[in-house]
Design a protein around this motif. Sequence first.
Motif, PDB file in Angstrom:
ATOM      1  N   TRP A  42     -37.715 -11.549  -5.316  1.00  0.00           N
ATOM      2  CA  TRP A  42     -37.693 -11.736  -6.766  1.00  0.00           C
ATOM      3  C   TRP A  42     -38.597 -10.761  -7.496  1.00  0.00           C
ATOM      4  CZ3 TRP A  42     -34.226 -14.722  -9.248  1.00  0.00           C
ATOM      5  CH2 TRP A  42     -33.447 -15.545  -8.426  1.00  0.00           C
ATOM      6  N   LYS A 106     -25.497  -6.911   1.588  1.00  0.00           N
ATOM      7  CA  LYS A 106     -25.096  -8.110   0.829  1.00  0.00           C
ATOM      8  C   LYS A 106     -23.952  -7.772  -0.132  1.00  0.00           C
ATOM      9  CE  LYS A 106     -27.358 -11.630  -2.115  1.00  0.00           C
ATOM     10  NZ  LYS A 106     -28.645 -11.947  -2.773  1.00  0.00           N
ATOM     11  N   CYS A 141     -27.792 -15.140   1.243  1.00  0.00           N
ATOM     12  CA  CYS A 141     -28.148 -15.920   0.044  1.00  0.00           C
ATOM     13  C   CYS A 141     -26.946 -16.251  -0.853  1.00  0.00           C
ATOM     14  CB  CYS A 141     -29.250 -15.164  -0.711  1.00  0.00           C
ATOM     15  SG  CYS A 141     -30.231 -16.220  -1.819  1.00  0.00           S
ATOM     16  N   TYR A 142     -26.811 -15.579  -1.975  1.00  0.00           N
ATOM     17  CA  TYR A 142     -25.773 -15.879  -2.974  1.00  0.00           C
ATOM     18  C   TYR A 142     -24.366 -15.866  -2.367  1.00  0.00           C
ATOM     19  CZ  TYR A 142     -23.742 -15.408  -7.759  1.00  0.00           C
ATOM     20  OH  TYR A 142     -23.064 -15.570  -8.940  1.00  0.00           O
ATOM     21  N   ARG A 145     -22.155 -18.999  -1.882  1.00  0.00           N
ATOM     22  CA  ARG A 145     -21.342 -19.646  -2.921  1.00  0.00           C
ATOM     23  C   ARG A 145     -19.876 -19.185  -2.908  1.00  0.00           C
ATOM     24  NH1 ARG A 145     -24.304 -22.515  -6.672  1.00  0.00           N
ATOM     25  NH2 ARG A 145     -26.529 -22.059  -6.726  1.00  0.00           N
ATOM     26  N   ALA A 166     -33.435 -16.070  -0.280  1.00  0.00           N
ATOM     27  CA  ALA A 166     -34.640 -16.302  -1.100  1.00  0.00           C
ATOM     28  C   ALA A 166     -34.168 -17.213  -2.232  1.00  0.00           C
ATOM     29  CB  ALA A 166     -35.188 -14.976  -1.624  1.00  0.00           C
ATOM     30  N   TRP A 167     -33.784 -18.403  -1.873  1.00  0.00           N
ATOM     31  CA  TRP A 167     -33.093 -19.337  -2.768  1.00  0.00           C
ATOM     32  C   TRP A 167     -34.128 -20.183  -3.505  1.00  0.00           C
ATOM     33  CZ3 TRP A 167     -27.554 -19.816  -2.217  1.00  0.00           C
ATOM     34  CH2 TRP A 167     -26.967 -20.769  -3.047  1.00  0.00           C
ATOM     35  N   ARG A 171     -32.533 -24.936  -7.350  1.00  0.00           N
ATOM     36  CA  ARG A 171     -31.136 -25.151  -6.937  1.00  0.00           C
ATOM     37  C   ARG A 171     -31.040 -25.452  -5.437  1.00  0.00           C
ATOM     38  NH1 ARG A 171     -30.943 -20.896 -10.566  1.00  0.00           N
ATOM     39  NH2 ARG A 171     -30.904 -19.342  -8.888  1.00  0.00           N
TER      40      ARG A 171
END
Length: 253
Positions: A42, A106, A141-142, A145, A166-167, A171
């Motif tokens: 982040w 990613k 990670c993302y 979804r 790195a969630w 959420r």
Amino acid sequence: MQLDVDLSVPKADRLAETLRLVRERADDHLVVLPELWLPGGWDYARWDEDAETLDGPTAQALAEAARDAGVWLHGGSIVERGDDGAHYNTSLVFGPDGALRATYRKIHRFGFDSGEAALMGPGADLVTLATPFGTLGLATCYDLRFPEMFRLLLDRGAEVLVVPAAWPARRVEHWRLLARARAVENQVFVLACNTAGSQAGLAQGGHSVVVDPWGEIVAEAGPEGRVLTAEIDTALVAKTRADFPVLKDRRVG
Ligand SMILES: O=C(O)CCC(=O)C(=O)O
């Protein structure tokens, strides 16, 4: 390893401590580290200075640790400086001989409250890798979804999905739910390895999980940094698919 990515601790110290933890593992292990655990997932203002090539110092240090411990090491991801000058959020997997066996850029970049979509290039390739633990399918990670990506990995033989992340904590219930959903719908193991602590003022969710092909949580961490271990029997993938052959009823794809 659910690492507490405290960016106020110097990078060299965090690297040394992580390598020490890797070297403590025995040689029949697959060790998984989280997404961007060294540069910080982040702290994107630092990504440019933290960018490295695939044979840069972090990759070399991880390769040596994998070889010293004799483990398979999914080293989480680094900010890769690509040959094309772009940056990528790239995962690295090393064999027990220290050789780099797979890399995964990613595919789905996070753009909601992160600089990732603006600063990183998108990956274009699905990656699977045959190991003694079964065929790994790599995601970050993302990506979790986007179920269509995992179906494609399934079609390429994935039996164990490995998802460093790195969630954020806010959420974390989505994280737990989606990790189980991806396991149930694809009848695979999911090894989902998150960061703990706080990064750039954002609380990280922890709750790394190992989910079996029936969707049962085999092991789960709490919010704090820790090493989570679980024993997995990849034969359970075939057994689950034989006992409850839902994948045979697919009508699309
Ligand atoms: O999808 C989310 O809620 C978190 C995703 C994320 O943090 C990431 O991909 O870096």
